[in-house]
Design a protein around this motif. Structure first.
Motif, short mmCIF file in Angstrom:
data_model
loop_
_atom_site.label_atom_id
_atom_site.label_comp_id
_atom_site.label_asym_id
_atom_site.label_seq_id
_atom_site.Cartn_x
_atom_site.Cartn_y
_atom_site.Cartn_z
N ASN A 92 -10.64 -1.71 1.57
CA ASN A 92 -10.25 -1.97 2.99
C ASN A 92 -11.42 -1.13 3.81
N HIS A 93 -11.70 -0.16 3.41
CA HIS A 93 -12.16 0.78 4.26
C HIS A 93 -13.72 0.10 4.41
N GLY B 124 -8.18 5.51 2.90
CA GLY B 124 -9.38 4.99 2.37
C GLY B 124 -10.64 5.75 2.54
N GLU C 220 0.75 -1.16 -0.05
CA GLU C 220 -0.02 0.14 -0.10
C GLU C 220 1.01 1.35 -0.13
N LYS D 242 -12.06 -9.92 5.36
CA LYS D 242 -10.40 -10.14 5.11
C LYS D 242 -10.03 -8.99 4.13
N THR D 243 -9.01 -8.30 4.55
CA THR D 243 -8.68 -7.10 3.73
C THR D 243 -7.75 -7.65 2.48
N VAL D 244 -7.48 -6.47 1.51
CA VAL D 244 -6.73 -6.93 0.36
C VAL D 244 -5.62 -6.10 0.35
N THR D 245 -4.82 -6.50 -0.75
CA THR D 245 -3.45 -5.75 -0.99
C THR D 245 -3.64 -5.31 -2.23
N SER E 184 -7.78 -0.60 -3.71
CA SER E 184 -7.44 -1.59 -2.29
C SER E 184 -7.69 -0.61 -1.07
N LYS F 50 -14.70 -2.95 4.02
CA LYS F 50 -14.73 -4.34 4.53
C LYS F 50 -14.42 -4.24 5.98
N THR F 51 -13.89 -3.04 6.56
CA THR F 51 -13.54 -2.93 8.01
C THR F 51 -14.43 -1.81 8.63
#
Length: 343
Positions: free
Chosen positions: A307-308, A229, A223, A318-321, A303, A310-311
């Motif tokens: 991730n924002h 995000g 990242e 599960k987060t991503v790269t 990404s 997803k969390t």
């Protein structure tokens, strides 16, 4: 001295100088620009409804708060893929003999620039809800509402365009909110505002004063340091899906608790971001535009947005790269190209 004492000669000399300067400073340069800046090959002429919508746009003073010019500075990248050039406005003509509203470049950007709003936000549903009451989709908006462009009908007629307005924003009047012809024409004009690509081989103007590139930091899964995000979500997704991720009932689906967002396999989510999605039209939700492609989002930016989502809002996926997303972007692009070719 006789010349200065003769008011007729003095007046005629001043008039002649005025006409000469008008010719040299205004008329000849305008003719030169018109001759040397033809419309771009892909530029489309405004439809009848879009022309009427442009007049409504002018009549309601929208140009006072919205510009239509992407300046050649890095901070304007969010409004278009490239800085505006003279050819972008070469296809515009006078409204009529008395009114010259060919271009509406504006001078003040109280609201977002609209140069490419038809590409950034093609959804008619979003525009109609936004016109009815901007606070429905953007809580902090200072834009006035335009409820007089809508009527409430207990039983909408066939062909009426019903606007999905949340119950808390409706008056005590019962029925469905229906867009008038005036509202639809204004939206037709807004949807027509799309930045046209330059012909192949023609260099695009550069954005100046570029921000310092962030450096890669070990241990951050590829990242870019400093990518926010939350801010990227606000700039690209929030106007529809809302800050709380709950969307708008009947208008835009929620991301909070979404099966696609919570899926550990991010391929479908990347596919939707890059290629758009129309799988929930039968439920009353409009098609989602390909935000990632339209806004030229990089893998690191996508990404960060994912991730924002997803969390946040109680989501715990599960987060991503960035590396994973880059591979998936290439994959869904290949799939999309293959699908188009098959058609």
């Amino acid at each position: 001295m006789e010349f200065f004492n003769d008011h007729k000669k003095l007046f005629l000399a001043a008039l002649g100088l005025f006409l000469f300067l008008t010719l040299m400073v205004a008329i000849l340069p305008a003719l030169y620009n018109q001759k040397n800046n033809a419309p771009l090959p892909q530029a489309e002429t405004l439809s009848g409804d879009a022309l009427e919508g442009k007049a409504i746009y002018v009549a309601n003073g929208c140009v006072a708060c919205h510009t239509q010019q992407v300046r050649n500075i890095d901070m304007d990248k969010v409004w278009g893929a490239r800085p505006s050039i003279a050819a972008d406005y070469a296809n515009f003509h006078r409204t009529d003999f008395w009114r010259n509203t060919a271009t509406l470049m504006g001078t003040e950007r109280t609201g977002p620039d609209l140069t490419s709003i038809g590409t950034r936000q093609p959804s008619i549903d979003w525009h109609l809800v936004h016109l009815y009451n901007p606070r429905i989709v953007v809580k902090q908006s200072v834009m006035p509402a335009y409820p007089w462009m809508f009527v409430v009908k207990k039983t909408p007629a066939k062909g009426d365009v019903v606007v999905n307005v949340p119950a808390e924003y409706l008056n005590s009047e019962e029925g469905k909110v229906v867009a008038t012809k005036e509202a639809l024409q204004l939206v037709a004009y807004l949807q027509s505002l799309k930045q046209v690509k330059l012909p192949d081989g023609r260099p695009a103007p550069e954005f100046l004063y570029k921000r310092e590139q962030k450096t890669q930091v070990a241990g951050t899964a590829g990242e870019m340091q400093g990518l926010d995000g939350t801010a990227l979500y606000a700039a690209n997704c929030q106007s529809c899906h809302q800050e709380n991720g709950e969307g708008l009932p009947g208008a835009f689906p929620p991301l909070k608790g979404s099966k696609i967002v919570l899926d550990d396999n991010p391929e479908t989510m990347v596919d939707i971001i890059m290629n758009g999605y129309s799988g929930r039209v039968s439920e009353g939700f409009p098609p989602m535009p390909p935000i990632g492609t339209t806004n030229n989002l990089k893998p690191e930016e996508i990404s960060a947005i994912m991730n924002h989502e997803k969390t946040s809002w109680g989501n715990n996926a599960k987060t991503v790269t960035a590396a994973d997303i880059k591979n998936l972007m290439d994959l869904v692009k290949t799939k999309s190209t293959g699908t188009e070719a098959a058609k």
